[in-house]
Write a protein that holds these residues in place. Structure first.
Motif, mmCIF file in Angstrom:
data_model
loop_
_atom_site.group_PDB
_atom_site.id
_atom_site.type_symbol
_atom_site.label_atom_id
_atom_site.label_comp_id
_atom_site.label_asym_id
_atom_site.label_seq_id
_atom_site.Cartn_x
_atom_site.Cartn_y
_atom_site.Cartn_z
ATOM 1 N N GLU A 103 0.843 -1.207 0.000
ATOM 2 C CA GLU A 103 0.000 0.000 0.000
ATOM 3 C C GLU A 103 0.876 1.253 0.000
ATOM 4 O O GLU A 103 1.864 1.327 0.733
ATOM 5 N N MET A 104 0.484 2.250 -0.791
ATOM 6 C CA MET A 104 1.363 3.391 -1.021
ATOM 7 C C MET A 104 1.026 4.667 -0.272
ATOM 8 O O MET A 104 1.753 5.649 -0.379
ATOM 9 N N GLY A 105 -0.066 4.706 0.506
ATOM 10 C CA GLY A 105 -0.343 5.983 1.156
ATOM 11 C C GLY A 105 -1.598 5.994 2.005
ATOM 12 O O GLY A 105 -2.476 6.845 1.810
ATOM 13 N N ALA A 106 -1.701 5.102 2.969
ATOM 14 C CA ALA A 106 -2.888 5.033 3.826
ATOM 15 C C ALA A 106 -2.739 5.961 5.025
ATOM 16 O O ALA A 106 -1.639 6.197 5.516
ATOM 17 N N ASP A 107 -3.865 6.484 5.508
ATOM 18 C CA ASP A 107 -3.888 7.205 6.781
ATOM 19 C C ASP A 107 -4.002 6.182 7.904
ATOM 20 O O ASP A 107 -4.961 5.410 7.942
ATOM 21 N N LEU A 108 -3.041 6.208 8.823
ATOM 22 C CA LEU A 108 -3.070 5.274 9.950
ATOM 23 C C LEU A 108 -3.275 5.974 11.288
ATOM 24 O O LEU A 108 -3.090 5.372 12.349
ATOM 25 N N GLY A 109 -3.641 7.244 11.253
ATOM 26 C CA GLY A 109 -4.149 7.928 12.446
ATOM 27 C C GLY A 109 -3.121 8.458 13.412
ATOM 28 O O GLY A 109 -3.139 9.641 13.748
ATOM 29 N N GLU A 110 -2.263 7.621 13.906
ATOM 30 C CA GLU A 110 -1.329 8.032 14.958
ATOM 31 C C GLU A 110 -0.097 8.717 14.394
ATOM 32 O O GLU A 110 0.425 8.296 13.359
ATOM 33 N N SER A 152 2.921 -4.665 3.478
ATOM 34 C CA SER A 152 3.700 -3.430 3.627
ATOM 35 C C SER A 152 2.776 -2.242 3.392
ATOM 36 O O SER A 152 2.006 -2.235 2.427
ATOM 37 N N VAL A 153 2.871 -1.250 4.274
ATOM 38 C CA VAL A 153 2.029 -0.060 4.160
ATOM 39 C C VAL A 153 2.893 1.185 4.318
ATOM 40 O O VAL A 153 3.560 1.367 5.338
ATOM 41 N N ALA A 154 2.902 2.030 3.289
ATOM 42 C CA ALA A 154 3.475 3.368 3.418
ATOM 43 C C ALA A 154 2.377 4.256 3.985
ATOM 44 O O ALA A 154 1.297 4.357 3.407
ATOM 45 N N CYS A 155 2.625 4.846 5.156
ATOM 46 C CA CYS A 155 1.571 5.621 5.814
ATOM 47 C C CYS A 155 1.792 7.103 5.585
ATOM 48 O O CYS A 155 2.921 7.603 5.606
ATOM 49 N N SER A 156 0.707 7.812 5.351
ATOM 50 C CA SER A 156 0.784 9.229 5.023
ATOM 51 C C SER A 156 1.216 10.041 6.235
ATOM 52 O O SER A 156 1.140 9.583 7.384
ATOM 53 N N ALA A 157 1.630 11.267 5.965
ATOM 54 C CA ALA A 157 2.052 12.186 7.028
ATOM 55 C C ALA A 157 0.878 12.991 7.567
ATOM 56 O O ALA A 157 1.071 13.988 8.266
ATOM 57 N N ASN A 158 -0.329 12.550 7.287
ATOM 58 C CA ASN A 158 -1.545 13.245 7.683
ATOM 59 C C ASN A 158 -1.888 12.937 9.134
ATOM 60 O O ASN A 158 -2.890 12.308 9.446
ATOM 61 N N THR A 159 -1.005 13.374 10.032
ATOM 62 C CA THR A 159 -1.173 13.142 11.468
ATOM 63 C C THR A 159 -1.102 14.488 12.181
ATOM 64 O O THR A 159 -0.899 15.537 11.561
ATOM 65 N N GLU A 160 -1.284 14.474 13.489
ATOM 66 C CA GLU A 160 -1.217 15.705 14.281
ATOM 67 C C GLU A 160 -0.321 15.462 15.487
ATOM 68 O O GLU A 160 -0.743 14.771 16.420
ATOM 69 N N PRO A 161 0.901 15.979 15.497
ATOM 70 C CA PRO A 161 1.494 16.832 14.460
ATOM 71 C C PRO A 161 1.845 16.040 13.206
ATOM 72 O O PRO A 161 2.006 14.817 13.257
ATOM 73 N N ALA A 162 1.934 16.756 12.106
ATOM 74 C CA ALA A 162 2.309 16.131 10.844
ATOM 75 C C ALA A 162 3.737 15.616 10.923
ATOM 76 O O ALA A 162 4.550 16.091 11.721
ATOM 77 N N VAL A 163 4.042 14.630 10.078
ATOM 78 C CA VAL A 163 5.365 13.984 10.115
ATOM 79 C C VAL A 163 6.355 14.836 9.330
ATOM 80 O O VAL A 163 6.707 14.545 8.187
ATOM 81 N N ASP A 164 6.792 15.927 9.960
ATOM 82 C CA ASP A 164 7.769 16.805 9.301
ATOM 83 C C ASP A 164 9.044 16.946 10.126
ATOM 84 O O ASP A 164 9.873 17.822 9.876
ATOM 85 N N THR A 165 9.220 16.056 11.115
ATOM 86 C CA THR A 165 10.445 16.031 11.910
ATOM 87 C C THR A 165 10.924 14.593 12.055
ATOM 88 O O THR A 165 10.152 13.635 11.909
ATOM 89 N N ALA A 166 12.209 14.452 12.387
ATOM 90 C CA ALA A 166 12.774 13.117 12.603
ATOM 91 C C ALA A 166 12.069 12.409 13.762
ATOM 92 O O ALA A 166 11.869 11.191 13.736
ATOM 93 N N ALA A 167 11.657 13.170 14.766
ATOM 94 C CA ALA A 167 10.978 12.569 15.917
ATOM 95 C C ALA A 167 9.649 11.941 15.498
ATOM 96 O O ALA A 167 9.282 10.866 15.983
ATOM 97 N N GLY A 168 8.940 12.597 14.591
ATOM 98 C CA GLY A 168 7.682 12.039 14.103
ATOM 99 C C GLY A 168 7.890 10.739 13.355
ATOM 100 O O GLY A 168 7.104 9.790 13.492
ATOM 101 N N VAL A 169 8.945 10.677 12.556
ATOM 102 C CA VAL A 169 9.269 9.450 11.824
ATOM 103 C C VAL A 169 9.613 8.330 12.796
ATOM 104 O O VAL A 169 9.129 7.194 12.672
ATOM 105 N N GLN A 170 10.428 8.649 13.789
ATOM 106 C CA GLN A 170 10.856 7.642 14.751
ATOM 107 C C GLN A 170 9.701 7.103 15.569
ATOM 108 O O GLN A 170 9.648 5.910 15.894
#
Length: 438
Positions: free
Chosen positions: A67-74, A97-115
């Protein structure tokens, strides 16, 4: 019944093996040992004595879907979905395999969000989760995010999904910049100034209902712009969700000129019509919107001729109270991780629009190529991400029994064909329905 758990060796017998990466379509046996594909049609002497046997007669054995871009909420949107519920929905839908979107709060725009996503999904130990990083800071479309830091932290792609990248200058800079990191940009092609405030596809049904329009030209113009920027920059671009006759025609002509890019579609846009909005059901409010028949036919033709490379779910879960609002106020989105495979079988494979080999290709090899994954294959030595599919089972999606935390699907009660009955991740059975075991 096969139980989920740690089993070192599996022999899946009598199934129809389909592996587009190696152009395999044959009835045979698949041996899994220590988390990897060990052999196809192994000799009896190569089969471990403690192997667990699974009879997959009359079933499809294929690489796990990607999957290339699902919203997984957290984090931050747990009222809509959680990583645990989303991953279980993925496994039930045959996705390993699921690539999850950055549509979270906060958005995934930092290394901490990715981790956070990597650590939480690793603890869950269900399907594989690959974070997508924000293309722009906080997904606002104004400034590029710290792309280098995000790549170093482990993002697999950059995108502002489900939003469009409307800032043309920013998209051009991003395409140029991302060439240094070999990461694709995933865009939802839409000119928001044309579609903002819209509820449904602009057309006869929309005129009759008196609802605000989302014209096809909003997608067509964005598609043309995106491809022109690819030509100018040489960047890696994937169009996530084409849905119009104009877009597929533009993509087809660009592909004929040799322009390097890839194209995806959501299942809703090859089988659901804008006529469904006649009952003003907010579960039918999605983006891209359900289109009219001529656009659906154009998308089916583009799937058949290879213009569209990838099928992804478009999984956008929304809490029930959000979808209970009036149509104008309700958010866009539908859950689809558990229904994508069935939609492909029901509306593409059974009518003969796609062969099994081509259908599985668009769910495995296609997304693996875009995302740079080594998954999506039954090659000897590959990680044993495998799905066993019963292609004939008829079922009716029931939001009460689906694994997703949300229930926003317009498919409830529809008759669909095909389900994943076993899903293996790295050789471990992470999901099973009732299956005969020898």
């Amino acid at each position: 019944m096969i139980e989920r758990g740690e089993v070192n060796s599996w022999l899946i017998e009598h199934g129809r093996l389909i592996d587009p990466a190696n152009n395999i379509d044959q009835v045979g046996r698949l041996l899994i040992v220590d988390g990897r594909i060990a052999a196809i049609d192994p000799s009896d002497g190569d089969i471990p004595p403690d192997v667990q046997r699974c009879d997959a007669r009359n079933q499809i054995v294929a690489p796990g879907l990607i999957e290339m871009g699902a919203d997984l909420g957290e984090p931050g949107r747990e009222e809509d979905e959680t990583l645990a519920a989303g991953c279980m929905a993925a496994l039930a839908g045959g996705f390993t395999s699921v690539a999850c979107s950055a549509n979270t709060e906060p958005a995934v725009d930092t290394a901490a969000g990715v981790q956070f996503i990597l650590q939480k999904s690793s603890q869950l130990n269900l399907c594989k989760v690959f974070p997508i990083g924000c293309l722009s800071k906080q997904r606002r479309g104004e400034q590029l995010s710290e792309i280098g830091a995000l790549v170093e932290a482990g993002v697999i792609a950059l995108s502002d999904l489900p939003d469009a990248i409307e800032n043309t200058a920013l998209l051009r800079r991003a395409l140029e910049y991302c060439t240094m990191f070999d990461r694709p940009i995933l865009d939802h092609p839409e000119i928001m100034s044309l579609s903002r405030g819209g509820v449904m596809h602009e057309g006869l049904t929309q005129l009759v209902l008196g609802l605000s329009p989302m014209p096809a030209e909003a997608e067509d113009l964005a598609t043309a712009r995106d491809l022109r920027l690819v030509e100018a920059t040489g960047g890696r671009l994937h169009l996530m969700c084409v849905s119009t006759q104009g877009s597929v025609d533009i993509c087809r002509r660009a592909r004929a000129r040799g322009l390097p890019f890839t194209v995806g579609i959501y299942p809703a846009n090859f089988h659901l019509s804008d006529d469904l909005l006649r009952n003003f059901d907010s579960r039918c409010k999605v983006n891209p919107p359900f289109r009219s028949s001529e656009h659906i036919e154009a998308c089916l033709a583009a799937l058949a001729d290879g213009t569209i490379d990838v099928i992804s779910s478009g999984h956008r879960p929304m809490a029930s109270e959000k979808k209970l609002q009036e149509l104008d106020a309700a958010p866009f989105g539908m859950i689809s991780l558990e229904t994508t495979l069935a939609a492909v079988i029901t509306h593409l494979v059974r009518p003969g629009i796609l062969s099994w080999l081509d259908a599985i290709r668009k769910l495995t090899v296609g997304p693996a190529k875009v995302l740079g994954l080594k998954s999506g294959t039954l090659s000897i030595g590959a990680n044993a991400d495998v799905v066993v599919i019963d292609p004939e089972i008829a079922w009716n999606p029931d939001p009460e029994t689906l694994f997703s935390k949300a229930s926003n699907t317009p498919l409830a009660g529809d008759t669909m064909y095909g389900q994943a009955v076993l899903t293996f991740v790295d050789g471990v059975c992470r999901f099973s329905r009732s299956v005969e075991v020898v």
